[in-house]
Design a protein around this motif. Sequence first.
Motif, PDB file in Angstrom:
ATOM      1  N   LEU A 140       0.810  -1.211   0.000  1.00  0.00           N
ATOM      2  CA  LEU A 140       0.000   0.000   0.000  1.00  0.00           C
ATOM      3  C   LEU A 140       0.845   1.264   0.000  1.00  0.00           C
ATOM      4  N   SER A 141       2.053   1.192   0.580  1.00  0.00           N
ATOM      5  CA  SER A 141       2.890   2.388   0.643  1.00  0.00           C
ATOM      6  C   SER A 141       3.422   2.808  -0.722  1.00  0.00           C
ATOM      7  N   GLN A 142       3.181   1.986  -1.754  1.00  0.00           N
ATOM      8  CA  GLN A 142       3.492   2.417  -3.113  1.00  0.00           C
ATOM      9  C   GLN A 142       2.538   3.515  -3.570  1.00  0.00           C
ATOM     10  N   ASP A 143       1.417   3.662  -2.860  1.00  0.00           N
ATOM     11  CA  ASP A 143       0.415   4.691  -3.159  1.00  0.00           C
ATOM     12  C   ASP A 143       0.730   5.932  -2.320  1.00  0.00           C
ATOM     13  N   PRO A 144       0.932   7.103  -2.944  1.00  0.00           N
ATOM     14  CA  PRO A 144       1.252   8.323  -2.184  1.00  0.00           C
ATOM     15  C   PRO A 144       0.201   8.654  -1.129  1.00  0.00           C
ATOM     16  N   GLN A 145      -1.070   8.349  -1.409  1.00  0.00           N
ATOM     17  CA  GLN A 145      -2.130   8.626  -0.444  1.00  0.00           C
ATOM     18  C   GLN A 145      -1.940   7.805   0.832  1.00  0.00           C
ATOM     19  N   TYR A 146      -1.494   6.567   0.670  1.00  0.00           N
ATOM     20  CA  TYR A 146      -1.278   5.734   1.855  1.00  0.00           C
ATOM     21  C   TYR A 146      -0.039   6.184   2.621  1.00  0.00           C
ATOM     22  N   ARG A 147       0.983   6.620   1.922  1.00  0.00           N
ATOM     23  CA  ARG A 147       2.173   7.118   2.613  1.00  0.00           C
ATOM     24  C   ARG A 147       1.817   8.331   3.470  1.00  0.00           C
ATOM     25  N   ALA A 148       0.954   9.193   2.951  1.00  0.00           N
ATOM     26  CA  ALA A 148       0.502  10.345   3.738  1.00  0.00           C
ATOM     27  C   ALA A 148      -0.323   9.891   4.934  1.00  0.00           C
ATOM     28  N   PHE A 149      -1.136   8.876   4.726  1.00  0.00           N
ATOM     29  CA  PHE A 149      -1.944   8.315   5.814  1.00  0.00           C
ATOM     30  C   PHE A 149      -1.063   7.746   6.924  1.00  0.00           C
ATOM     31  N   MET A 150       0.032   7.088   6.560  1.00  0.00           N
ATOM     32  CA  MET A 150       0.950   6.520   7.547  1.00  0.00           C
ATOM     33  C   MET A 150       1.586   7.615   8.401  1.00  0.00           C
ATOM     34  N   GLN A 151       1.835   8.762   7.799  1.00  0.00           N
ATOM     35  CA  GLN A 151       2.402   9.870   8.552  1.00  0.00           C
ATOM     36  C   GLN A 151       1.392  10.456   9.524  1.00  0.00           C
ATOM     37  N   LYS A 152       0.112  10.437   9.126  1.00  0.00           N
ATOM     38  CA  LYS A 152      -0.948  11.039   9.943  1.00  0.00           C
ATOM     39  C   LYS A 152      -1.410  10.102  11.051  1.00  0.00           C
ATOM     40  N   THR A 153      -1.580   8.822  10.741  1.00  0.00           N
ATOM     41  CA  THR A 153      -2.013   7.824  11.728  1.00  0.00           C
ATOM     42  C   THR A 153      -0.811   6.977  12.073  1.00  0.00           C
ATOM     43  N   ARG A 154      -0.253   7.210  13.249  1.00  0.00           N
ATOM     44  CA  ARG A 154       1.050   6.629  13.601  1.00  0.00           C
ATOM     45  C   ARG A 154       0.959   5.144  13.925  1.00  0.00           C
ATOM     46  N   TRP A 155      -0.074   4.737  14.675  1.00  0.00           N
ATOM     47  CA  TRP A 155      -0.117   3.378  15.215  1.00  0.00           C
ATOM     48  C   TRP A 155      -0.788   2.412  14.266  1.00  0.00           C
ATOM     49  N   ARG A 156      -0.238   1.224  14.160  1.00  0.00           N
ATOM     50  CA  ARG A 156      -0.781   0.202  13.268  1.00  0.00           C
ATOM     51  C   ARG A 156      -1.978  -0.523  13.877  1.00  0.00           C
ATOM     52  N   LEU A 157      -1.824  -0.981  15.124  1.00  0.00           N
ATOM     53  CA  LEU A 157      -2.775  -1.932  15.699  1.00  0.00           C
ATOM     54  C   LEU A 157      -3.305  -1.517  17.068  1.00  0.00           C
ATOM     55  N   VAL A 158      -2.396  -1.195  17.978  1.00  0.00           N
ATOM     56  CA  VAL A 158      -2.770  -0.823  19.345  1.00  0.00           C
ATOM     57  C   VAL A 158      -2.162   0.534  19.658  1.00  0.00           C
ATOM     58  N   PRO A 159      -2.985   1.570  19.867  1.00  0.00           N
ATOM     59  CA  PRO A 159      -2.435   2.913  20.148  1.00  0.00           C
ATOM     60  C   PRO A 159      -1.467   2.902  21.319  1.00  0.00           C
ATOM     61  N   GLY A 160      -0.321   3.511  21.097  1.00  0.00           N
ATOM     62  CA  GLY A 160       0.680   3.606  22.146  1.00  0.00           C
ATOM     63  C   GLY A 160       1.588   2.405  22.278  1.00  0.00           C
ATOM     64  N   VAL A 161       1.279   1.333  21.541  1.00  0.00           N
ATOM     65  CA  VAL A 161       2.056   0.087  21.648  1.00  0.00           C
ATOM     66  C   VAL A 161       2.678  -0.305  20.316  1.00  0.00           C
ATOM     67  N   PHE A 162       1.824  -0.432  19.267  1.00  0.00           N
ATOM     68  CA  PHE A 162       2.313  -0.917  17.971  1.00  0.00           C
ATOM     69  C   PHE A 162       1.458  -0.324  16.852  1.00  0.00           C
TER      70      PHE A 162
END
Length: 215
Positions: free
Chosen positions: A193-215
Amino acid sequence: MNGTTTTPSLPHWLTPRRLDRAEQAVIVALWLLLVFRVWQSSAGNPFAPLMLLTETTVLLFVLLRRPTEAISMRFGDWLLAITATAAPMLIMPVPVPDAMVALGSIALGLVAAGNAVQLAGKMFLRRSFGVAPANRGIKTTGMYRLVRHPIYAGYLMVHIGLLMMMPSLMNIALYAIGWWAQILRLQAEETLLSQDPQYRAFMQKTRWRLVPGVF
């Protein structure tokens, strides 16, 4: 995930559309097996039918999803996706131990909350839901503002609750294997998904993958 760059590709005759259909067939077969095992064991464990809630939504959304050509063609990614999906469908209902009866309300709460979270995440994805890593459209609103993978967060809550209701060495092993594959699958999805510029921007905005503050 660095390992995905060296993973062998699938055979050329397995086109994205054929992979879509094969994935749907595998999910249907696993779901039918799960229904049979729940039906057999429901008398011994009244919580057994709860196993069907999450997995039935997986089945429905996989059958209704929109096809895509932007899907991983790496064998390793598919193996991780099938392992992460199949393991929770293979857990065995066992009688509730007396020691766990007192935790029943907590377990039920986790299952209820987890199902609400995973269903809400799927409702945002709608026909973009899939099992193997693919780009069926980038979603960044709703629960995706909290974590990048809210559906997996919901699964985690459900699986912890179900394990509390049906503790056994086999079920612990199945969930351990499933979540080992799930984490690697999550990373493989983000690689694609990070091949898509929109998703790369999303990754910068939403830091946590699964559990906020942990992972």
